[in-house]
Design a protein around this motif. Structure first.
Motif, PDB file in Angstrom:
ATOM      1  N   ASP A  94      39.494  39.485  30.518  1.00 35.92           N
ATOM      2  CA  ASP A  94      40.223  39.682  29.269  1.00 35.92           C
ATOM      3  C   ASP A  94      39.405  40.463  28.259  1.00 35.92           C
ATOM      4  O   ASP A  94      39.927  41.364  27.588  1.00 35.92           O
ATOM      5  N   ARG A 108      40.356  44.114  26.625  1.00 36.23           N
ATOM      6  CA  ARG A 108      40.472  44.349  25.178  1.00 36.23           C
ATOM      7  C   ARG A 108      39.529  45.477  24.732  1.00 36.23           C
ATOM      8  O   ARG A 108      39.852  46.229  23.800  1.00 36.23           O
ATOM      9  N   ALA A 111      45.541  43.898  19.625  1.00 37.44           N
ATOM     10  CA  ALA A 111      45.145  43.246  20.880  1.00 37.44           C
ATOM     11  C   ALA A 111      43.629  43.183  21.004  1.00 37.44           C
ATOM     12  O   ALA A 111      43.079  42.210  21.546  1.00 37.44           O
ATOM     13  N   ALA A 145      41.281  39.997  19.988  1.00 34.45           N
ATOM     14  CA  ALA A 145      41.008  38.886  20.899  1.00 34.45           C
ATOM     15  C   ALA A 145      39.745  39.142  21.710  1.00 34.45           C
ATOM     16  O   ALA A 145      39.021  38.203  22.072  1.00 34.45           O
ATOM     17  N   GLY A 146      39.473  40.408  22.008  1.00 32.15           N
ATOM     18  CA  GLY A 146      38.247  40.745  22.727  1.00 32.15           C
ATOM     19  C   GLY A 146      37.028  40.681  21.835  1.00 32.15           C
ATOM     20  O   GLY A 146      35.962  40.209  22.257  1.00 32.15           O
ATOM     21  N   ASP A 179      47.329  38.394  19.838  1.00 31.90           N
ATOM     22  CA  ASP A 179      47.802  38.001  21.160  1.00 31.90           C
ATOM     23  C   ASP A 179      46.923  38.596  22.249  1.00 31.90           C
ATOM     24  O   ASP A 179      46.072  39.452  21.994  1.00 31.90           O
ATOM     25  N   ARG A 180      47.166  38.155  23.476  1.00 28.33           N
ATOM     26  CA  ARG A 180      46.446  38.687  24.628  1.00 28.33           C
ATOM     27  C   ARG A 180      47.458  39.277  25.605  1.00 28.33           C
ATOM     28  O   ARG A 180      47.819  38.643  26.603  1.00 28.33           O
TER      29      ARG A 180
END
Length: 345
Positions: free
Chosen positions: A154, A158, A228, A231-232, A293-294
């Motif tokens: 993930d 990101r 997005a 999140a990373g 969000d992911r």
């Protein structure tokens, strides 16, 4: 078989200074953000940028672009053999890829994107444009993730999102400049949807409300990727977050500046004032309460994620016998199959 990387070489301080000077003059936005990175990340990141920037400039500024790309691939090969050309950027880059075990597929993806530039490739759909952005910028985001020691799926996805978002912002900012150089990056299908013939417009580029709507649409796509990416960033080491968040905020602000110009990047070039940059640098020091969000990884960037995950798995796999190699292959295919099931493929 596991990839082999040569031992880290000694890089002269003069090489590092040369790379910093290139960054200072070549990308004021990234140079500003780099000040918030810890030194252990900042130095290899600057070396990475210097090599990538010189590669980009070599293709853009020289005739015989395909021959130039052949020379760039030779330079890349030398760097991965631990025998770089006697150039500051090449020595620093070779040291970085060796020390951090950066998969060669990542800089090779960048060179593939530069080859598309050299061939003046055009992009029919947004997906086609994402494929380009993944190569010329998502690859850099992936390399930065490796430098920072991030290896989960993930977080790498990101990082690719952030790189792609930055590239879409660059494209939105440079619509007019690119057109005057005979290039067009806006998806051709988008142009036709609003009644614009790409060839006719490229012959006489100008601003119109329709072009403005397409620039706005492209920036909306970039904004979704910026969101997005948060999140990373939240998964990075604490000391790395402010620098990467600063880059994210500064580049997104370029899009906001384009909006303040009525999305006219055909006849004007947006910029972010120094005072606003300072405000965003301060904002980058504070973590957001909501990290977004992911969404699934960009399909066009999955090959970058796979390159890192495969290299990581190989690095932890013993080489004692054929049986263990078979186990490694089974584990790899099992991982790929699980990902396909999650993504509904």
């Amino acid at each position: 078989m596991p990839m082999h990387f040569p031992e880290t070489m000694l890089v002269a301080q003069a090489d590092r200074r040369a790379c910093r000077d290139l960054l200072r003059t070549g990308s004021k936005t990234f140079f500003a953000a780099s000040h918030l990175l810890p030194r252990r990340v900042r130095e290899p990141a600057i070396a990475l940028y210097a090599f990538c920037r010189l590669a980009d400039d070599a293709v853009d500024l020289h005739d015989g672009r395909l021959a130039t790309l052949a020379r760039l691939r030779d330079r890349l090969d030398r760097a991965y053999r631990g025998q770089p050309l006697p150039l500051a950027a090449d020595r620093a880059f070779a040291d970085t890829v060796a020390h951090h075990a950066i998969p060669r597929a990542l800089p090779e993806a960048l060179l593939e994107g530069l080859e598309w530039d050299a061939r003046e490739k055009r992009y029919e759909t947004l997906s086609d444009l994402h494929a380009y952005a993944a190569r010329v910028a998502g690859s850099v985001g992936a390399m930065m993730a490796v430098i920072m020691g991030v290896g989960n799926h993930d977080a790498i996805a990101r990082a690719c999102d952030l790189g792609a978002a930055m590239q879409l912002t660059n494209i939105a900012r440079d619509v007019g400049e690119d057109a005057r150089n005979g290039r067009i990056y806006l998806p051709l299908s988008w142009l036709r949807e609003v009644g614009i013939d790409p060839g006719v417009w490229l012959a006489a580029p100008h601003f119109s409300p329709a072009i403005g709507r397409l620039v706005q649409r492209l920036l909306s796509e970039a904004d979704a990727l910026y969101r997005a990416s948060e999140a990373g960033i939240a998964q990075l080491p604490l000391t790395c977050r402010p620098g990467i968040r600063a880059a994210r905020l500064l580049y997104a602000e370029i899009g906001a500046a384009i909006g303040r110009l009525g999305y006219d990047s055909a006849t004007q070039r947006a910029f972010v004032p120094k005072r606003r940059k300072a405000e965003l640098m301060l904002k980058a020091l504070v973590s957001p309460s909501h990290v977004g969000d992911r969404p699934p990884a960009l399909a066009e960037a999955r090959f970058l994620i796979d390159a890192i995950e495969t290299t990581s798995l190989r690095a932890t796999t013993p080489r004692a016998n054929m049986g263990e190699q078979v186990v490694w292959v089974m584990e790899l295919f099992d991982r790929i199959e699980r990902r396909r099931q999650v993504q509904g493929l």
